[in-house]
Structures are given as C-alpha cells and as structure tokens.
Design a protein around this motif. Structure first.
Motif, mmCIF file in Angstrom:
data_model
loop_
_atom_site.group_PDB
_atom_site.id
_atom_site.type_symbol
_atom_site.label_atom_id
_atom_site.label_comp_id
_atom_site.label_asym_id
_atom_site.label_seq_id
_atom_site.Cartn_x
_atom_site.Cartn_y
_atom_site.Cartn_z
ATOM 1 N N VAL A 148 115.105 -23.314 18.317
ATOM 2 C CA VAL A 148 115.991 -22.295 18.734
ATOM 3 C C VAL A 148 116.998 -22.715 19.549
ATOM 4 O O VAL A 148 116.932 -23.563 20.640
ATOM 5 N N GLY A 149 118.332 -22.670 18.938
ATOM 6 C CA GLY A 149 119.344 -23.144 19.953
ATOM 7 C C GLY A 149 119.962 -22.079 20.726
ATOM 8 O O GLY A 149 120.043 -20.845 20.592
ATOM 9 N N VAL A 150 120.077 -22.605 22.007
ATOM 10 C CA VAL A 150 120.407 -21.449 23.189
ATOM 11 C C VAL A 150 121.895 -22.175 23.322
ATOM 12 O O VAL A 150 122.169 -23.213 23.868
ATOM 13 N N HIS A 151 122.907 -21.190 22.875
ATOM 14 C CA HIS A 151 124.437 -21.832 23.297
ATOM 15 C C HIS A 151 124.893 -20.989 24.521
ATOM 16 O O HIS A 151 125.218 -19.915 24.775
ATOM 17 N N SER A 152 125.026 -21.816 25.392
ATOM 18 C CA SER A 152 125.570 -21.424 26.819
ATOM 19 C C SER A 152 127.208 -22.233 26.897
ATOM 20 O O SER A 152 127.182 -23.264 27.345
ATOM 21 N N GLY A 153 128.017 -21.385 26.531
ATOM 22 C CA GLY A 153 129.279 -21.842 26.260
ATOM 23 C C GLY A 153 130.059 -22.154 27.406
ATOM 24 O O GLY A 153 130.094 -21.367 28.497
ATOM 25 N N LYS A 154 130.720 -23.597 27.419
ATOM 26 C CA LYS A 154 131.485 -23.646 28.564
ATOM 27 C C LYS A 154 132.941 -22.873 28.392
ATOM 28 O O LYS A 154 133.301 -22.428 29.542
ATOM 29 N N TYR A 155 133.698 -22.873 27.341
ATOM 30 C CA TYR A 155 134.817 -21.955 27.253
ATOM 31 C C TYR A 155 134.554 -20.693 26.953
ATOM 32 O O TYR A 155 133.414 -20.251 26.436
ATOM 33 N N THR A 156 135.438 -19.896 27.653
ATOM 34 C CA THR A 156 135.241 -18.308 27.247
ATOM 35 C C THR A 156 135.347 -18.086 25.722
ATOM 36 O O THR A 156 134.457 -17.382 24.990
ATOM 37 N N THR A 157 136.067 -18.954 24.873
ATOM 38 C CA THR A 157 135.998 -18.782 23.458
ATOM 39 C C THR A 157 134.791 -19.134 22.803
ATOM 40 O O THR A 157 134.269 -18.469 21.812
ATOM 41 N N GLU A 158 134.269 -20.101 23.475
ATOM 42 C CA GLU A 158 132.791 -20.269 22.887
ATOM 43 C C GLU A 158 131.536 -19.574 23.346
ATOM 44 O O GLU A 158 130.515 -19.636 22.777
ATOM 45 N N ARG A 159 131.879 -18.274 23.917
ATOM 46 C CA ARG A 159 130.992 -17.305 23.989
ATOM 47 C C ARG A 159 130.842 -15.901 23.211
ATOM 48 O O ARG A 159 130.417 -15.240 23.386
#
Length: 413
Positions: A5-16
């Motif tokens: 399971v990948g957990v994506h904690s985005g640095k950039y606002t666009t990556e969220r």
C-alpha cells in the motif's frame, strides 16, 4: 499474502490532489493501492521523517521494520522472506493472491501517452511519447499546426535495446544534431543517439542500470537523465536522479559531472560544491546553461566552464513554492520541469504544478505568467511561429501562438 500500500504524503499542494496522484501512479506503473495522506496523518502516526520511508507491518498489526531512503528490492528481500516464514509458522499468513482493479486516468491516452519532452528544429519535430516508450519524429506543416510522423523509434515494449529495432523506457529529453537525434532515456538511465536516416540507435552514455554505488559510477552508469542541451559538440544533461548537471563529449565520448555536489539542496557557489535539487529541464545560449530545479521550484544558471559556478535566478529553497509573479526572491513557482530560451534572451518555463507557462528574465529576475490551461506541462520547444508544449497529463502536444498566446492542440498524422 503480502499487501503493498502506497501512502502518498505530498510535499506540494498540487501533489495532494487525488486525480493528480492517480495519473502519476498510472504514468509510473504503480498499480498497488495508494492512500492520499494529504493532511500527513498517516505520516505522523508512524513518526515518518523522510521521503521515501518503508514501514513493514505484520499480520497482527505490529510494526516490525522501518527504513528511510532509497534501496533496491534485493536489499529488502531477505527481511520479507523471514517475515513471511514467521507468519506462515504462526498461522497468521493469508495464502493466495488479491487483486485490486486500477482506476482509469483522468484523461485517457490516445495517440500520445504522458508525453514528457518535445524538440523543434525548423520544421523538424520530435516528441518523447514517454508513456508509450517511444519517440515520434516528423515534419510540421507550413502553419506549424500539424505534424506528419515520418519515423517511430521504439514503442513495441519498454526495454533497453540498441540497433535497428531499439527499445526505450520512458524517454524524456531530446536534442537535434544534424542527422542525429539525442535522447535522454530516463527509465533505462542512458543517453542514446538515433540516426534520423535509418532509425538505428546506439548508447553514448550509461549502462542500462541506475547509478547507485561507486562501482556503478566506475562502470559509467547514469541516474535518471531527464533533459538535454547541445552546444559545441557537448551534451549537457539534467541528471535528475543525483541532483547534478553532467556533460557528454560526443567526440570522445567522455562523461563528467559539471555542476552539483550530489546533495539535494538549493545552494549557489562553484560548480563542484553547489547543491542542486532534481534538475528536470535544461537549455543553453552557448555561453551558460539554464536549468529548472524541480524540487526547489527554482530557475538557475550554471557556467559551462567547470571553473565557474551556479547562480539562482528565482527560487529560495526546497520548501518555498507557490504561484506568485514578481521579481527576485518574491517569485514563487511549483516544481518546474521544462525550460527554453527565446531569441530575445528571456526564458520560457513550464511551471508544471501550476499548469502554466511563465516568462523569466535572467537579467532582471522578473517572472510573469504567459499562458495557463495546461495539465502538468513538462517540456517545451520554441518554434518560429509557435511554442510546442508537452502537456503531459492531457496526453497532447499543445501549440501556443507566439503572438496571440492562443492555445490549440497539435494534429498528428
């Protein structure tokens, strides 16, 4: 059963934004389930401190391993084998496969799939059709609005192969050189040379394996070459994977580091000690090389002379980003991936996560938005009549009229 399971904690606002995460997962072939940890709740609950971090959880829900940083599958395999054996012995392992159907992309690919870069030389045009692992080469019509494809290189399947039927893995940067086309094949970690007469390809730098150790470096390995610029028989390479600029002397070919210590940071200074942060776009005026540092959201310049240095035009740090026009340190962009120099000396930048093209004057350090309405543009080329943009998540080459700024889509036949 092992569940990834990948957990994506985005640095950039666009990556969220979930649609962008889905498109990125599809582009990268990451078909496992992914959690959008946009508020960093999972990140904090596991006391994560760095990207990436791997956490191993046993069938009872206990954390039994945690490692930050990049490493190979071979390195983690012995640990997983022990974990599986322990769970099987304890009777807690659920045997058998599980299947999770992948979501469709926001926009379905067509003729192109996630194009990364584009190059223009007069009426000649080349497109890095990255998602199809191929390069399209052809000619523009007199209006510059339509492309006739004359040669397709690669695309049968992803792979690393030279010769008359070459294979590529997510090709990116392109540079015309007479009867040759140079290709930064990011996924195979090589720089390739394609004959425009025959379509044959050969490797000019790289081994087909990623640079991870001193042994790899001694063998001539590269790490995610992302873009190319050509000047006086030398290719300048934006080596995103190791945060450096490299050079390839085509006559030798001799491969050397031009700029960057290898540290991921925004730090100006002499070429050898300056710090870069994932350079993904590069161009040159013949005297210096301009590049965009994606992870510091910066536009920077390096002297071609190894004794020279690196200077920042706009951008202030790894965690300073946004969407603000202006001058100098007041400017904010977000993960730029493409750059080209106009005849008047200004730089046109793909402000990728802001879905915009922006002009940057290297003399005054002023940045201003020119055109919006893209979907993560990653590369561009300035032609006689128009600007051609690799509009990655829209699976198209966008055409922007240089006078009016009117936006259309390149017809490909």
């Amino acid at each position: 059963m092992i569940a990834v399971v990948g957990v994506h904690s985005g640095k950039y606002t666009t990556e969220r934004e979930t649609p962008r995460i889905r498109d990125a997962s599809i582009r990268l072939g990451a078909a496992h389930p992914t959690v959008n940890d946009r508020q960093f709740r999972v990140w904090r609950s596991y006391a994560v401190q760095a990207w990436p971090t791997l956490v191993a959880v046993d069938p009872r829900g206990a954390v039994v391993g945690m490692q930050a940083g990049e490493f190979t599958a071979d390195a983690v395999a012995p640990f997983l084998e022990r974990l599986i054996a322990d769970a099987r012995s304890a009777g807690t392992l659920v045997e058998g496969p599980r299947h999770f159907a992948a979501d469709p992309p926001t926009v379905a690919p067509g003729m192109l799939a996630f194009p990364g870069k584009v190059a223009v030389d007069g009426r000649r045009i080349a497109i890095a059709d990255s998602g199809h692992h191929r390069v399209l080469i052809g000619t523009l019509d007199e209006r510059g609005a339509r492309m006739r494809v004359e040669r397709t290189v690669g695309g049968s399947a992803a792979g690393y192969r030279d010769g008359a039927e070459p294979a590529f893995v997510s090709p990116q940067g392109l540079a015309f050189d007479g009867d040759l086309l140079h290709v930064a094949d990011a996924g195979s970690h090589t720089v390739r040379e394609v004959s425009l007469r025959t379509g044959e390809a050969r490797t000019v730098a790289g081994t087909g394996a990623q640079l991870r150790s001193a042994v790899d470096e001694a063998r001539g390995a590269l790490s995610s070459p992302w873009d190319l610029a050509l000047a006086d028989g030398t290719l300048y390479v934006a080596m995103a994977g190791v945060h450096q600029l490299w050079t390839v002397s085509l006559a030798t070919p001799r491969v050397e580091v031009l700029s960057g210590s290898g540290a991921e940071e925004l730090h100006d200074g002499p070429n050898g000690t300056a710090a870069l942060a994932q350079p993904m776009g590069i161009c040159t005026d013949g005297g210096v090389v301009y590049f965009v540092d994606a992870e510091s959201s910066a536009v920077r310049v390096a002297d071609r002379d190894p004794a020279g240095g690196v200077r920042t035009i706009v951008g202030t740090g790894l965690f300073d980003f946004g969407d603000v026009d202006g001058t100098g340190d007041a400017v904010r962009m977000q993960h730029q991936q493409g750059i080209a120099r106009a005849p008047d000396g200004r730089l046109l930048v793909c402000d990728s996560y802001n879905d915009a093209l922006k002009w940057v004057d290297p003399a005054t350090r002023r940045a201003e938005t020119w055109v919006r309405g893209f979907s993560q543009p990653s590369g561009l080329a300035i032609g006689d009549q128009a600007v051609y943009v690799a509009d990655t998540n829209a699976h198209r080459i966008a055409v922007v009229d240089r006078r009016s700024g009117e936006l259309s889509t390149l017809a490909i036949e």
